[in-house]
Design a protein around this motif. Sequence first.
Motif, PDB file in Angstrom:
ATOM      1  N   MET A  93       2.596 -15.534   2.569  1.00  0.00           N
ATOM      2  CA  MET A  93       1.139 -15.415   2.556  1.00  0.00           C
ATOM      3  C   MET A  93       0.560 -15.851   1.224  1.00  0.00           C
ATOM      4  O   MET A  93      -0.589 -16.223   1.138  1.00  0.00           O
ATOM      5  CB  MET A  93       0.749 -13.956   2.850  1.00  0.00           C
ATOM      6  CG  MET A  93      -0.682 -13.747   3.215  1.00  0.00           C
ATOM      7  SD  MET A  93      -1.167 -14.602   4.711  1.00  0.00           S
ATOM      8  CE  MET A  93      -0.320 -13.634   5.958  1.00  0.00           C
ATOM      9  N   LEU A  94       1.366 -15.752   0.187  1.00  0.00           N
ATOM     10  CA  LEU A  94       0.968 -16.055  -1.188  1.00  0.00           C
ATOM     11  C   LEU A  94       0.070 -14.958  -1.757  1.00  0.00           C
ATOM     12  O   LEU A  94       0.424 -14.268  -2.682  1.00  0.00           O
ATOM     13  CB  LEU A  94       0.292 -17.420  -1.275  1.00  0.00           C
ATOM     14  CG  LEU A  94       0.714 -18.245  -2.483  1.00  0.00           C
ATOM     15  CD1 LEU A  94       0.391 -19.699  -2.316  1.00  0.00           C
ATOM     16  CD2 LEU A  94       0.187 -17.678  -3.766  1.00  0.00           C
ATOM     17  N   MET A 130       8.822  -6.384  -0.670  1.00  0.00           N
ATOM     18  CA  MET A 130       7.712  -6.802   0.201  1.00  0.00           C
ATOM     19  C   MET A 130       6.893  -7.899  -0.477  1.00  0.00           C
ATOM     20  O   MET A 130       6.480  -8.869   0.160  1.00  0.00           O
ATOM     21  CB  MET A 130       6.811  -5.596   0.536  1.00  0.00           C
ATOM     22  CG  MET A 130       7.453  -4.613   1.511  1.00  0.00           C
ATOM     23  SD  MET A 130       6.579  -3.030   1.614  1.00  0.00           S
ATOM     24  CE  MET A 130       5.042  -3.514   2.388  1.00  0.00           C
ATOM     25  N   THR A 131       6.700  -7.742  -1.792  1.00  0.00           N
ATOM     26  CA  THR A 131       5.915  -8.732  -2.525  1.00  0.00           C
ATOM     27  C   THR A 131       6.630 -10.087  -2.531  1.00  0.00           C
ATOM     28  O   THR A 131       6.012 -11.145  -2.463  1.00  0.00           O
ATOM     29  CB  THR A 131       5.665  -8.254  -3.973  1.00  0.00           C
ATOM     30  OG1 THR A 131       5.141  -6.931  -3.924  1.00  0.00           O
ATOM     31  CG2 THR A 131       4.681  -9.161  -4.683  1.00  0.00           C
ATOM     32  N   LYS A 132       7.963 -10.029  -2.573  1.00  0.00           N
ATOM     33  CA  LYS A 132       8.740 -11.267  -2.561  1.00  0.00           C
ATOM     34  C   LYS A 132       8.459 -12.040  -1.257  1.00  0.00           C
ATOM     35  O   LYS A 132       8.142 -13.236  -1.278  1.00  0.00           O
ATOM     36  CB  LYS A 132      10.234 -10.920  -2.665  1.00  0.00           C
ATOM     37  CG  LYS A 132      11.106 -12.123  -3.011  1.00  0.00           C
ATOM     38  CD  LYS A 132      12.550 -11.888  -2.611  1.00  0.00           C
ATOM     39  CE  LYS A 132      13.296 -10.989  -3.576  1.00  0.00           C
ATOM     40  NZ  LYS A 132      14.731 -10.853  -3.202  1.00  0.00           N
ATOM     41  N   ILE A 133       8.548 -11.347  -0.141  1.00  0.00           N
ATOM     42  CA  ILE A 133       8.291 -12.003   1.156  1.00  0.00           C
ATOM     43  C   ILE A 133       6.844 -12.512   1.203  1.00  0.00           C
ATOM     44  O   ILE A 133       6.576 -13.662   1.562  1.00  0.00           O
ATOM     45  CB  ILE A 133       8.518 -11.018   2.322  1.00  0.00           C
ATOM     46  CG1 ILE A 133       9.918 -10.404   2.228  1.00  0.00           C
ATOM     47  CG2 ILE A 133       8.319 -11.714   3.669  1.00  0.00           C
ATOM     48  CD1 ILE A 133      10.101  -9.183   3.125  1.00  0.00           C
ATOM     49  N   ASN A 173       0.358 -12.703  -6.643  1.00  0.00           N
ATOM     50  CA  ASN A 173       0.900 -12.339  -5.335  1.00  0.00           C
ATOM     51  C   ASN A 173       0.585 -10.892  -4.971  1.00  0.00           C
ATOM     52  O   ASN A 173       0.260 -10.576  -3.841  1.00  0.00           O
ATOM     53  CB  ASN A 173       2.418 -12.546  -5.299  1.00  0.00           C
ATOM     54  CG  ASN A 173       2.798 -13.998  -5.524  1.00  0.00           C
ATOM     55  OD1 ASN A 173       3.688 -14.297  -6.312  1.00  0.00           O
ATOM     56  ND2 ASN A 173       2.122 -14.916  -4.845  1.00  0.00           N
ATOM     57  N   LYS A 174       0.699 -10.050  -5.961  1.00  0.00           N
ATOM     58  CA  LYS A 174       0.473  -8.624  -5.707  1.00  0.00           C
ATOM     59  C   LYS A 174      -0.980  -8.305  -5.395  1.00  0.00           C
ATOM     60  O   LYS A 174      -1.289  -7.238  -4.882  1.00  0.00           O
ATOM     61  CB  LYS A 174       0.886  -7.808  -6.944  1.00  0.00           C
ATOM     62  CG  LYS A 174       2.374  -7.668  -7.103  1.00  0.00           C
ATOM     63  CD  LYS A 174       2.703  -6.797  -8.293  1.00  0.00           C
ATOM     64  CE  LYS A 174       2.604  -7.603  -9.579  1.00  0.00           C
ATOM     65  NZ  LYS A 174       3.193  -6.922 -10.736  1.00  0.00           N
ATOM     66  N   GLY A 175      -1.859  -9.229  -5.752  1.00  0.00           N
ATOM     67  CA  GLY A 175      -3.288  -8.964  -5.591  1.00  0.00           C
ATOM     68  C   GLY A 175      -3.933  -8.789  -6.963  1.00  0.00           C
ATOM     69  O   GLY A 175      -3.236  -8.562  -7.957  1.00  0.00           O
ATOM     70  N   LEU A 176      -5.236  -8.905  -7.013  1.00  0.00           N
ATOM     71  CA  LEU A 176      -5.960  -8.792  -8.285  1.00  0.00           C
ATOM     72  C   LEU A 176      -5.633  -7.474  -8.978  1.00  0.00           C
ATOM     73  O   LEU A 176      -5.663  -6.411  -8.349  1.00  0.00           O
ATOM     74  CB  LEU A 176      -7.474  -8.844  -8.039  1.00  0.00           C
ATOM     75  CG  LEU A 176      -8.094 -10.170  -7.612  1.00  0.00           C
ATOM     76  CD1 LEU A 176      -9.541  -9.943  -7.189  1.00  0.00           C
ATOM     77  CD2 LEU A 176      -8.022 -11.188  -8.751  1.00  0.00           C
ATOM     78  N   GLN A 177      -5.369  -7.569 -10.260  1.00  0.00           N
ATOM     79  CA  GLN A 177      -5.098  -6.363 -11.053  1.00  0.00           C
ATOM     80  C   GLN A 177      -6.224  -5.325 -10.891  1.00  0.00           C
ATOM     81  O   GLN A 177      -5.971  -4.147 -10.653  1.00  0.00           O
ATOM     82  CB  GLN A 177      -4.969  -6.783 -12.536  1.00  0.00           C
ATOM     83  CG  GLN A 177      -4.894  -5.646 -13.522  1.00  0.00           C
ATOM     84  CD  GLN A 177      -3.467  -5.144 -13.684  1.00  0.00           C
ATOM     85  OE1 GLN A 177      -2.513  -5.851 -13.343  1.00  0.00           O
ATOM     86  NE2 GLN A 177      -3.315  -3.935 -14.177  1.00  0.00           N
ATOM     87  N   ILE A 178      -7.489  -5.795 -10.973  1.00  0.00           N
ATOM     88  CA  ILE A 178      -8.609  -4.849 -10.912  1.00  0.00           C
ATOM     89  C   ILE A 178      -8.681  -4.155  -9.553  1.00  0.00           C
ATOM     90  O   ILE A 178      -9.089  -3.002  -9.471  1.00  0.00           O
ATOM     91  CB  ILE A 178      -9.973  -5.543 -11.202  1.00  0.00           C
ATOM     92  CG1 ILE A 178     -10.106  -6.839 -10.400  1.00  0.00           C
ATOM     93  CG2 ILE A 178     -10.166  -5.793 -12.680  1.00  0.00           C
ATOM     94  CD1 ILE A 178     -11.511  -7.408 -10.408  1.00  0.00           C
ATOM     95  N   LEU A 179      -8.258  -4.829  -8.514  1.00  0.00           N
ATOM     96  CA  LEU A 179      -8.283  -4.175  -7.202  1.00  0.00           C
ATOM     97  C   LEU A 179      -7.159  -3.145  -7.106  1.00  0.00           C
ATOM     98  O   LEU A 179      -7.365  -2.015  -6.658  1.00  0.00           O
ATOM     99  CB  LEU A 179      -8.151  -5.211  -6.069  1.00  0.00           C
ATOM    100  CG  LEU A 179      -8.030  -4.609  -4.660  1.00  0.00           C
ATOM    101  CD1 LEU A 179      -9.257  -3.774  -4.300  1.00  0.00           C
ATOM    102  CD2 LEU A 179      -7.834  -5.702  -3.605  1.00  0.00           C
ATOM    103  N   ARG A 180      -5.966  -3.522  -7.576  1.00  0.00           N
ATOM    104  CA  ARG A 180      -4.840  -2.580  -7.526  1.00  0.00           C
ATOM    105  C   ARG A 180      -5.152  -1.339  -8.355  1.00  0.00           C
ATOM    106  O   ARG A 180      -4.826  -0.218  -7.972  1.00  0.00           O
ATOM    107  CB  ARG A 180      -3.558  -3.258  -8.005  1.00  0.00           C
ATOM    108  CG  ARG A 180      -2.914  -4.115  -6.907  1.00  0.00           C
ATOM    109  CD  ARG A 180      -1.672  -4.816  -7.386  1.00  0.00           C
ATOM    110  NE  ARG A 180      -1.998  -5.967  -8.223  1.00  0.00           N
ATOM    111  CZ  ARG A 180      -1.551  -6.138  -9.468  1.00  0.00           C
ATOM    112  NH1 ARG A 180      -0.763  -5.251 -10.028  1.00  0.00           N
ATOM    113  NH2 ARG A 180      -1.893  -7.223 -10.153  1.00  0.00           N
ATOM    114  N   SER A 222      -1.758  -5.003   9.197  1.00  0.00           N
ATOM    115  CA  SER A 222      -0.800  -5.736  10.039  1.00  0.00           C
ATOM    116  C   SER A 222       0.239  -6.440   9.188  1.00  0.00           C
ATOM    117  O   SER A 222       1.435  -6.380   9.475  1.00  0.00           O
ATOM    118  CB  SER A 222      -1.523  -6.780  10.886  1.00  0.00           C
ATOM    119  OG  SER A 222      -2.498  -6.159  11.659  1.00  0.00           O
ATOM    120  N   GLU A 223      -0.193  -7.117   8.137  1.00  0.00           N
ATOM    121  CA  GLU A 223       0.777  -7.806   7.291  1.00  0.00           C
ATOM    122  C   GLU A 223       1.637  -6.793   6.540  1.00  0.00           C
ATOM    123  O   GLU A 223       2.843  -6.987   6.394  1.00  0.00           O
ATOM    124  CB  GLU A 223       0.106  -8.756   6.288  1.00  0.00           C
ATOM    125  CG  GLU A 223       1.120  -9.734   5.679  1.00  0.00           C
ATOM    126  CD  GLU A 223       0.873 -10.096   4.227  1.00  0.00           C
ATOM    127  OE1 GLU A 223      -0.178  -9.734   3.678  1.00  0.00           O
ATOM    128  OE2 GLU A 223       1.766 -10.711   3.625  1.00  0.00           O
TER     129      GLU A 223
END
Lengths: 382, 160
Positions: free
Chosen positions: A261-262, A253-256, A61-68, A96-97
């Motif tokens: 959006m997943l 925010m990640t929860k929402i 959900n948070k996004g790819l580890q490597i990108l973060r 926007s999101e």
Amino acid sequence: MVSERVEKIPPSGIREFFDLVLGMPEVISLGVGEPDFITPWRIREKAITALEEGYTSYTSNKGLQILREEISVHLERKYSLSYHPDREIVVTVGVSEGLDLSLRAILDPKDKVVVISPYYVAYPALVELNLGEVIYIETEEKDGFKINLDKLKRAMKIKPKAIILNYPSNPTGVTYTKEELEDIWEILEKEDILIISDEVYDELTYSGKHIPFPSLKRAKKRTVLLNGFSKGYAMTGFRLGFACGEEKIISAMTKIHSFSMLCAPIISQLAGREALKAQKEVSLMRSEYQKRRDFIVKELNSLGLSTHLPEGAFYCFSSIRKFKLNSLDFAKRLLMEEKVAVVPGRAFGKIYDDYIRISYANSLDNLKEASIRLGRFIEKIN
Amino acid sequence: MEEILEILEDNARISFDDLAKLTNKKVEEVERIVKQYEKKGIIVKYKTLINKERLKEERGVVALIEVNVTPQKDVGFDQVAERIYRFPEVKSCYLLSGTYDLLLVVEGKDIHTVASFVAEKLAPLSSVKGTVTHFMLKKYKEDGVVLVKDEKNKRLAITY
């Protein structure tokens, strides 16, 4: 059928004008809110490879580890800002999101949010969709469209829960120096207020250095920093952004995000990781915009459209006061008579009906031709 | 590279007026700088990039010719290169590292013209040991410009 909340949001008064523009094929458009560059090839190539290699799944959900991690390193390197990639960053579908998530995470009905006018159209709409109330601080041409500190102090008396900042700004191109931001922060720091700072145009800063709001002393804990890849990296269609802030708000925010959006599309995320390495391409685009800015600002001023030198983004917010046409009529006639499209100022706040937004994210040839046509038009209406 | 040169390299026909606006300089200053570049031979000439792929009429042929030569005492490759680049048929001439020495770009009205240039002028030179001629079939990209297709603007004409 439709909820009261949605019904309440006024339809954009210039939708009809937009439709008119979209229906005219041969228009030179200075009305576009996105880069005219195509995403740099090395980023596109990464996206193609990602598809070829079969990256077609969800991500965390948070996004790819490597990108973060790459985002964290990027912010550290560029701004000496440290955000923990696991706890303080969430990858979003565009800024926007990120903006919607931050408002949803903090607002209860009737909570107040300060929006600086002229504003990017989504700000008030999203506050209202989240049942908040918008408090406007109107900036004026005489102040160079910068926030007036007295007005800011006055707004604080209403005890707003958050303030949305946006610099470099759409639609004015205004940005702030460190000292100016410190003055703003000095007022905000005393209040119980969250700063939502939309800095999506940070890479497109022409005068001086961009100062992220959370880089001010003690401001990081109180700020949600929103940024993304759309403008500086010319990746609007990838829909990729990120939000950084305190663990508590980022996890809310990640929860929402995990329900609504997943995750951001994996192909965009992989491309975004490559984008952060494409600093050379970014700086080439920036210097191209800067040349066009210098060109168009001189043209506009010499045509009698008084225009502040925008310090960032790719917009001029030009005054049409002396022509005795409101912004919509001006834009409509310019479109019909000379086939040049601009955005009427009223789109960015009712009181800005004496202004038009001109985007210089366009080729020099088009900008030249557009200013010839503008000149002809002005001669006619003067 | 200097900003003025960068702009001119992309568009040699830009006016001094516009050049001044783009670089935030006075028109006279820009004019003076450009004149100086011309004088110093930094700006050599102003040319037009023609997409011959789109020309309907006879377009001629272009050949890349690899040339192996014997370098000469004291002057190395320079003298033999000069003998070769003086031919008007030779549009470009480069000295390269690798398996051959000189690379020529030769233009002619048809294959026979180029062939007879190689057979009658180039190959008979005493310092030329051998040549390999490649005829160009299609130009996809030249001087950083893609020639085969237009990159269409896919943006909506108006957005916030």
